[in-house]
Design a protein around this motif. Structure first.
Motif, PDB file in Angstrom:
ATOM      1  N   PHE A 105      40.796  44.387  45.614  1.00 33.40           N
ATOM      2  CA  PHE A 105      40.369  43.327  44.661  1.00 33.40           C
ATOM      3  C   PHE A 105      41.533  43.009  43.767  1.00 33.40           C
ATOM      4  CE2 PHE A 105      38.712  43.127  40.376  1.00 33.40           C
ATOM      5  CZ  PHE A 105      37.373  42.346  40.642  1.00 33.40           C
ATOM      6  N   LEU A 109      43.057  38.707  42.722  1.00 37.56           N
ATOM      7  CA  LEU A 109      42.610  38.390  41.729  1.00 37.56           C
ATOM      8  C   LEU A 109      42.734  36.737  41.761  1.00 37.56           C
ATOM      9  CD1 LEU A 109      42.743  41.176  39.064  1.00 37.56           C
ATOM     10  CD2 LEU A 109      40.438  39.637  40.333  1.00 37.56           C
ATOM     11  N   ASN A 116      35.898  38.912  44.312  1.00 39.83           N
ATOM     12  CA  ASN A 116      36.304  39.136  42.916  1.00 39.83           C
ATOM     13  C   ASN A 116      34.873  37.777  42.077  1.00 39.83           C
ATOM     14  OD1 ASN A 116      36.989  36.519  42.827  1.00 39.83           O
ATOM     15  ND2 ASN A 116      38.931  36.991  43.310  1.00 39.83           N
ATOM     16  N   HIS A 176      31.995  46.386  43.115  1.00 38.61           N
ATOM     17  CA  HIS A 176      32.021  45.174  43.371  1.00 38.61           C
ATOM     18  C   HIS A 176      30.756  43.787  42.835  1.00 38.61           C
ATOM     19  CE1 HIS A 176      35.644  46.865  46.182  1.00 38.61           C
ATOM     20  NE2 HIS A 176      35.415  46.072  45.339  1.00 38.61           N
ATOM     21  N   ALA A 200      38.884  40.480  34.364  1.00 42.53           N
ATOM     22  CA  ALA A 200      38.812  40.888  35.697  1.00 42.53           C
ATOM     23  C   ALA A 200      39.297  41.949  36.115  1.00 42.53           C
ATOM     24  CB  ALA A 200      38.391  40.250  37.152  1.00 42.53           C
ATOM     25  N   ALA A 204      38.555  45.982  36.323  1.00 40.72           N
ATOM     26  CA  ALA A 204      38.567  46.700  37.665  1.00 40.72           C
ATOM     27  C   ALA A 204      39.080  48.251  37.525  1.00 40.72           C
ATOM     28  CB  ALA A 204      39.028  45.398  39.008  1.00 40.72           C
TER      29      ALA A 204
END
Length: 227
Positions: A105, A109, A116, A176, A200, A204
């Protein structure tokens, strides 16, 4: 959405590959044309006949490639369904499932990627505004979770009646799903790209940290044997 065409003329023995490539190019073109029309006018307002006319093909051709109108938008859904399971299958020696998913992940990005949720503002608004597209996306999410559960079962050697792979997959897939929805909502609201990436990454970190006590050491891949 389209794939770059190979310019060289293939050898006769490559006819099967040529046909396959032409089919992929047609599929990509249909999805691209349709998505632009949907973004401009709304998903429910555009008909298959209009898409076929704009792409210069028959309605039957559109339906042959995309039995579901929704999959003209989610044309890469097969890759999305397999995305988390593939990370599990390809995790590094010494790496747990959670750490592999976290790494993948984070690495995604800087680009638009199924892991993502990054996309164009038009696409984000398109999905948000259409109940049918949101419903189809939920179906794809369920299929992705089921594929992840199968991958976890294979990785752990679980018995068919063991609920652990399904329970673990539900937690990992939920992370997710929340990340994707959060990212897309920021994009829909017009948030700058750098801010979307920063949010993000922060979200995360919190999400994967929350699973660390339970799944941090789960299904660590054995080291590859020395040559």
């Amino acid at each position: 959405m389209g794939r770059e065409a190979v310019s060289r003329r293939p050898e006769p023995a490559d006819e099967g590959g040529l046909r396959g490539r032409k089919k992929r190019e047609t599929r990509d073109r249909l999805a691209h044309v349709a998505t632009l029309m949907f973004i401009e006018r709304g998903f429910e307002s555009v008909t298959i006949a209009e898409i076929a006319d704009a792409a210069g093909v028959s309605k039957m051709t559109v339906s042959n490639y995309f039995p579901l109108k929704e999959d003209l938008v989610f044309d890469a859904y097969e890759g999305v369904v397999d995305s988390l399971a593939r990370v599990v299958r390809e995790r590094r020696p010494g790496e747990s499932v959670l750490h592999a998913l976290r790494r993948s992940f984070s690495a995604s990005l800087n680009e638009q990627h199924p892991l993502n949720g990054r996309c164009t503002p038009g696409f984000a608004r398109l999905v948000y505004d259409s109940p049918r597209l949101r419903a189809r996306e939920r179906e794809i999410d369920e299929q992705r979770e089921a594929a992840l559960a199968d991958a976890l079962a294979a990785a752990s050697g679980a018995r068919p009646d063991d609920p652990a792979p399904g329970l673990n997959a539900a937690q990992l897939a939920a992370v997710h799903r929340v990340l994707v929805r959060s990212v897309r909502e920021l994009i829909r609201a017009g948030t700058r790209e750098e801010a979307v990436r920063a949010h993000a990454a922060q979200l995360a970190t919190a999400a994967f940290d929350s699973l660390e006590p339970v799944l941090g050491d789960h299904c660590i891949r054995a080291d590859e044997p020395s040559a």
